[in-house]
Write a protein that holds these residues in place. Sequence first.
Motif, PDB file in Angstrom:
ATOM      1  N   ILE A  81     -22.783 -30.673  16.854  1.00 32.40           N
ATOM      2  CA  ILE A  81     -22.580 -30.115  15.519  1.00 32.40           C
ATOM      3  C   ILE A  81     -23.101 -31.064  14.447  1.00 32.40           C
ATOM      4  CG2 ILE A  81     -20.806 -29.507  13.820  1.00 32.40           C
ATOM      5  CD1 ILE A  81     -19.199 -28.371  16.187  1.00 32.40           C
ATOM      6  N   ALA A  82     -22.848 -32.360  14.608  1.00 36.86           N
ATOM      7  CA  ALA A  82     -23.344 -33.330  13.630  1.00 36.86           C
ATOM      8  C   ALA A  82     -24.868 -33.286  13.543  1.00 36.86           C
ATOM      9  CB  ALA A  82     -22.863 -34.736  13.997  1.00 36.86           C
ATOM     10  N   LYS A  83     -25.521 -33.143  14.690  1.00 36.14           N
ATOM     11  CA  LYS A  83     -26.985 -33.060  14.706  1.00 36.14           C
ATOM     12  C   LYS A  83     -27.465 -31.752  14.089  1.00 36.14           C
ATOM     13  CE  LYS A  83     -27.616 -36.038  18.772  1.00 36.14           C
ATOM     14  NZ  LYS A  83     -28.048 -36.095  20.200  1.00 36.14           N
ATOM     15  N   GLU A  84     -26.739 -30.681  14.326  1.00 36.79           N
ATOM     16  CA  GLU A  84     -27.110 -29.390  13.744  1.00 36.79           C
ATOM     17  C   GLU A  84     -27.004 -29.421  12.225  1.00 36.79           C
ATOM     18  OE1 GLU A  84     -24.581 -26.556  15.589  1.00 36.79           O
ATOM     19  OE2 GLU A  84     -25.703 -26.496  17.472  1.00 36.79           O
ATOM     20  N   ARG A  85     -26.022 -30.143  11.729  1.00 39.27           N
ATOM     21  CA  ARG A  85     -25.883 -30.262  10.275  1.00 39.27           C
ATOM     22  C   ARG A  85     -27.061 -31.028   9.688  1.00 39.27           C
ATOM     23  NH1 ARG A  85     -20.676 -33.309   9.364  1.00 39.27           N
ATOM     24  NH2 ARG A  85     -21.161 -32.961   7.153  1.00 39.27           N
ATOM     25  N   GLN A  86     -27.500 -32.068  10.403  1.00 38.06           N
ATOM     26  CA  GLN A  86     -28.633 -32.855   9.927  1.00 38.06           C
ATOM     27  C   GLN A  86     -29.938 -32.067   9.991  1.00 38.06           C
ATOM     28  OE1 GLN A  86     -28.681 -36.556  12.190  1.00 38.06           O
ATOM     29  NE2 GLN A  86     -27.861 -37.663  10.446  1.00 38.06           N
TER      30      GLN A  86
ATOM     31  N   SER B 290     -23.479 -13.513   7.952  1.00 39.17           N
ATOM     32  CA  SER B 290     -22.113 -13.131   7.563  1.00 39.17           C
ATOM     33  C   SER B 290     -21.061 -13.800   8.450  1.00 39.17           C
ATOM     34  CB  SER B 290     -21.963 -11.605   7.653  1.00 39.17           C
ATOM     35  OG  SER B 290     -22.244 -11.162   8.975  1.00 39.17           O
ATOM     36  N   LEU B 291     -21.473 -14.807   9.239  1.00 38.96           N
ATOM     37  CA  LEU B 291     -20.546 -15.461  10.168  1.00 38.96           C
ATOM     38  C   LEU B 291     -19.470 -16.233   9.399  1.00 38.96           C
ATOM     39  CD1 LEU B 291     -19.998 -16.157  13.205  1.00 38.96           C
ATOM     40  CD2 LEU B 291     -21.323 -18.254  12.814  1.00 38.96           C
ATOM     41  N   PRO B 292     -18.179 -15.886   9.554  1.00 39.44           N
ATOM     42  CA  PRO B 292     -17.108 -16.615   8.869  1.00 39.44           C
ATOM     43  C   PRO B 292     -16.798 -17.933   9.565  1.00 39.44           C
ATOM     44  CG  PRO B 292     -16.160 -14.910  10.246  1.00 39.44           C
ATOM     45  CD  PRO B 292     -17.657 -14.749  10.346  1.00 39.44           C
ATOM     46  N   GLY B 293     -16.030 -18.792   8.908  1.00 45.55           N
ATOM     47  CA  GLY B 293     -15.690 -20.081   9.484  1.00 45.55           C
ATOM     48  C   GLY B 293     -14.967 -19.963  10.809  1.00 45.55           C
ATOM     49  N   ARG B 294     -14.008 -19.038  10.889  1.00 47.02           N
ATOM     50  CA  ARG B 294     -13.266 -18.881  12.144  1.00 47.02           C
ATOM     51  C   ARG B 294     -14.177 -18.388  13.271  1.00 47.02           C
ATOM     52  NH1 ARG B 294     -11.738 -14.743   8.802  1.00 47.02           N
ATOM     53  NH2 ARG B 294     -12.107 -12.609   9.543  1.00 47.02           N
ATOM     54  N   GLY B 295     -15.202 -17.573  12.916  1.00 50.77           N
ATOM     55  CA  GLY B 295     -16.141 -17.097  13.926  1.00 50.77           C
ATOM     56  C   GLY B 295     -16.988 -18.226  14.479  1.00 50.77           C
ATOM     57  N   TYR B 296     -17.396 -19.133  13.612  1.00 52.41           N
ATOM     58  CA  TYR B 296     -18.190 -20.286  14.037  1.00 52.41           C
ATOM     59  C   TYR B 296     -17.374 -21.184  14.962  1.00 52.41           C
ATOM     60  CZ  TYR B 296     -20.950 -24.583  13.725  1.00 52.41           C
ATOM     61  OH  TYR B 296     -21.672 -25.702  14.020  1.00 52.41           O
TER      62      TYR B 296
ATOM     63  N   TYR C 108     -17.762 -31.930  11.988  1.00 51.07           N
ATOM     64  CA  TYR C 108     -17.872 -31.664  10.550  1.00 51.07           C
ATOM     65  C   TYR C 108     -17.277 -32.772   9.694  1.00 51.07           C
ATOM     66  CZ  TYR C 108     -20.024 -27.145  10.513  1.00 51.07           C
ATOM     67  OH  TYR C 108     -20.942 -26.143  10.626  1.00 51.07           O
ATOM     68  N   LEU C 109     -16.446 -33.591  10.303  1.00 53.46           N
ATOM     69  CA  LEU C 109     -15.823 -34.675   9.555  1.00 53.46           C
ATOM     70  C   LEU C 109     -16.737 -35.888   9.458  1.00 53.46           C
ATOM     71  CD1 LEU C 109     -13.122 -35.537   8.222  1.00 53.46           C
ATOM     72  CD2 LEU C 109     -12.464 -36.490  10.445  1.00 53.46           C
ATOM     73  N   ALA C 110     -17.542 -36.132  10.500  1.00 55.86           N
ATOM     74  CA  ALA C 110     -18.374 -37.337  10.575  1.00 55.86           C
ATOM     75  C   ALA C 110     -19.838 -37.018  10.300  1.00 55.86           C
ATOM     76  CB  ALA C 110     -18.234 -37.974  11.956  1.00 55.86           C
ATOM     77  N   THR C 111     -20.551 -38.009   9.832  1.00 59.84           N
ATOM     78  CA  THR C 111     -21.992 -37.874   9.628  1.00 59.84           C
ATOM     79  C   THR C 111     -22.712 -38.065  10.961  1.00 59.84           C
ATOM     80  OG1 THR C 111     -22.257 -40.247   9.190  1.00 59.84           O
ATOM     81  CG2 THR C 111     -21.775 -38.811   7.300  1.00 59.84           C
ATOM     82  N   GLY C 112     -24.004 -37.791  10.985  1.00 58.65           N
ATOM     83  CA  GLY C 112     -24.776 -37.915  12.205  1.00 58.65           C
ATOM     84  C   GLY C 112     -24.765 -39.314  12.787  1.00 58.65           C
ATOM     85  N   ASP C 113     -24.768 -40.344  11.937  1.00 57.94           N
ATOM     86  CA  ASP C 113     -24.774 -41.725  12.409  1.00 57.94           C
ATOM     87  C   ASP C 113     -23.402 -42.185  12.886  1.00 57.94           C
ATOM     88  OD1 ASP C 113     -27.469 -42.003  11.836  1.00 57.94           O
ATOM     89  OD2 ASP C 113     -27.093 -42.688   9.786  1.00 57.94           O
ATOM     90  N   ALA C 114     -22.354 -41.630  12.290  1.00 57.83           N
ATOM     91  CA  ALA C 114     -20.997 -42.105  12.592  1.00 57.83           C
ATOM     92  C   ALA C 114     -20.301 -41.285  13.665  1.00 57.83           C
ATOM     93  CB  ALA C 114     -20.156 -42.092  11.313  1.00 57.83           C
TER      94      ALA C 114
ATOM     95  N   GLY D 198      -7.728 -24.903  12.898  1.00 57.24           N
ATOM     96  CA  GLY D 198      -7.581 -24.687  11.459  1.00 57.24           C
ATOM     97  C   GLY D 198      -8.329 -25.738  10.659  1.00 57.24           C
ATOM     98  N   GLY D 199      -8.230 -26.991  11.101  1.00 56.10           N
ATOM     99  CA  GLY D 199      -8.942 -28.068  10.418  1.00 56.10           C
ATOM    100  C   GLY D 199     -10.449 -27.902  10.523  1.00 56.10           C
ATOM    101  N   ALA D 200     -10.928 -27.463  11.689  1.00 54.37           N
ATOM    102  CA  ALA D 200     -12.368 -27.253  11.877  1.00 54.37           C
ATOM    103  C   ALA D 200     -12.883 -26.133  10.974  1.00 54.37           C
ATOM    104  CB  ALA D 200     -12.660 -26.922  13.340  1.00 54.37           C
ATOM    105  N   ALA D 201     -12.118 -25.041  10.881  1.00 53.10           N
ATOM    106  CA  ALA D 201     -12.529 -23.928  10.017  1.00 53.10           C
ATOM    107  C   ALA D 201     -12.543 -24.345   8.550  1.00 53.10           C
ATOM    108  CB  ALA D 201     -11.588 -22.739  10.226  1.00 53.10           C
ATOM    109  N   TRP D 202     -11.558 -25.138   8.153  1.00 53.79           N
ATOM    110  CA  TRP D 202     -11.489 -25.619   6.765  1.00 53.79           C
ATOM    111  C   TRP D 202     -12.668 -26.540   6.456  1.00 53.79           C
ATOM    112  CZ3 TRP D 202     -10.692 -30.627   4.727  1.00 53.79           C
ATOM    113  CH2 TRP D 202     -10.487 -30.662   3.345  1.00 53.79           C
ATOM    114  N   LEU D 203     -13.000 -27.420   7.392  1.00 55.31           N
ATOM    115  CA  LEU D 203     -14.128 -28.329   7.193  1.00 55.31           C
ATOM    116  C   LEU D 203     -15.450 -27.566   7.149  1.00 55.31           C
ATOM    117  CD1 LEU D 203     -12.989 -31.209   9.574  1.00 55.31           C
ATOM    118  CD2 LEU D 203     -13.320 -31.409   7.100  1.00 55.31           C
ATOM    119  N   TYR D 204     -15.557 -26.503   7.931  1.00 53.58           N
ATOM    120  CA  TYR D 204     -16.759 -25.660   7.894  1.00 53.58           C
ATOM    121  C   TYR D 204     -16.917 -25.018   6.519  1.00 53.58           C
ATOM    122  CZ  TYR D 204     -19.910 -21.770   9.012  1.00 53.58           C
ATOM    123  OH  TYR D 204     -20.949 -20.879   9.025  1.00 53.58           O
ATOM    124  N   ARG D 205     -15.819 -24.485   5.996  1.00 53.08           N
ATOM    125  CA  ARG D 205     -15.883 -23.855   4.667  1.00 53.08           C
ATOM    126  C   ARG D 205     -16.168 -24.893   3.591  1.00 53.08           C
ATOM    127  NH1 ARG D 205     -11.420 -20.971   6.840  1.00 53.08           N
ATOM    128  NH2 ARG D 205      -9.980 -22.371   5.748  1.00 53.08           N
TER     129      ARG D 205
END
Length: 244
Positions: free
Chosen positions: A73-78, A89-95, A154-160, A231-238
Amino acid sequence: MLIKLEITRALRNKKFLFFSVLYPAMLFLLIAGGQDATVMVGDTGLGVPAFMMVSMASFGALTAVLMGNSERIAKERQSGWVRQLRLTSLPGRGYVLAKTASAAVVSLPSILVVFAVAAAVKDVRLEAWQWLALTASIWAGSLCFAALGVAIGYLATGDAVRPITMIVYFGLSVLGGLWMPTTTFPAWLRDIASWLPTHAYAALGQAIELGDAPHAKDIALLAGYFVLFAGGAAWLYRKDTLKA
């Protein structure tokens, strides 16, 4: 569709498959290879091969869902892949559900390989219902850590993300009793360990091996942690979506 894509990508990663599928079985042989069923592990009521079989199957599933999800996920964000998903239209809970479900599917081989090695090499014998119940409980319990992996991603950056994941990964494994029984810990550390998700996770399989039903406290702990992590993952996604 997203779940199918995630499973295909994971199965193509040979390095990931080695560490999540073969590595736990190799560790089982390394630790339990020279021991027999007459050598008991603390006051667990289990011999070394049986105890380590559940521990390494749980460890393998934990490796597959936690390590795989967080770093991917960190790599996908980068790379911008997550940004493309936000255009749908994918919601956070769906992801979170897609990531959790695909990781759990990939974790199943790691459980089955450890069981096969334990039965073939160390002659671990259980009733048919116990094998089925062990597989189901360890597989279902891994969903908790799959959700944790999404949250870390979602909490950490790609390097961390890798050092953070490794600290969480080994910390939960050791303190939760996957590498050694928590009865060897000091009393204050045992009290902490008893509330960790990995301790409850291993306890599910150990109870089944002894012919008992899993304790309600262990099931409730894992369910509670799953709700918290998902719940924390969905919140961080949003939250990440709002930043874009």
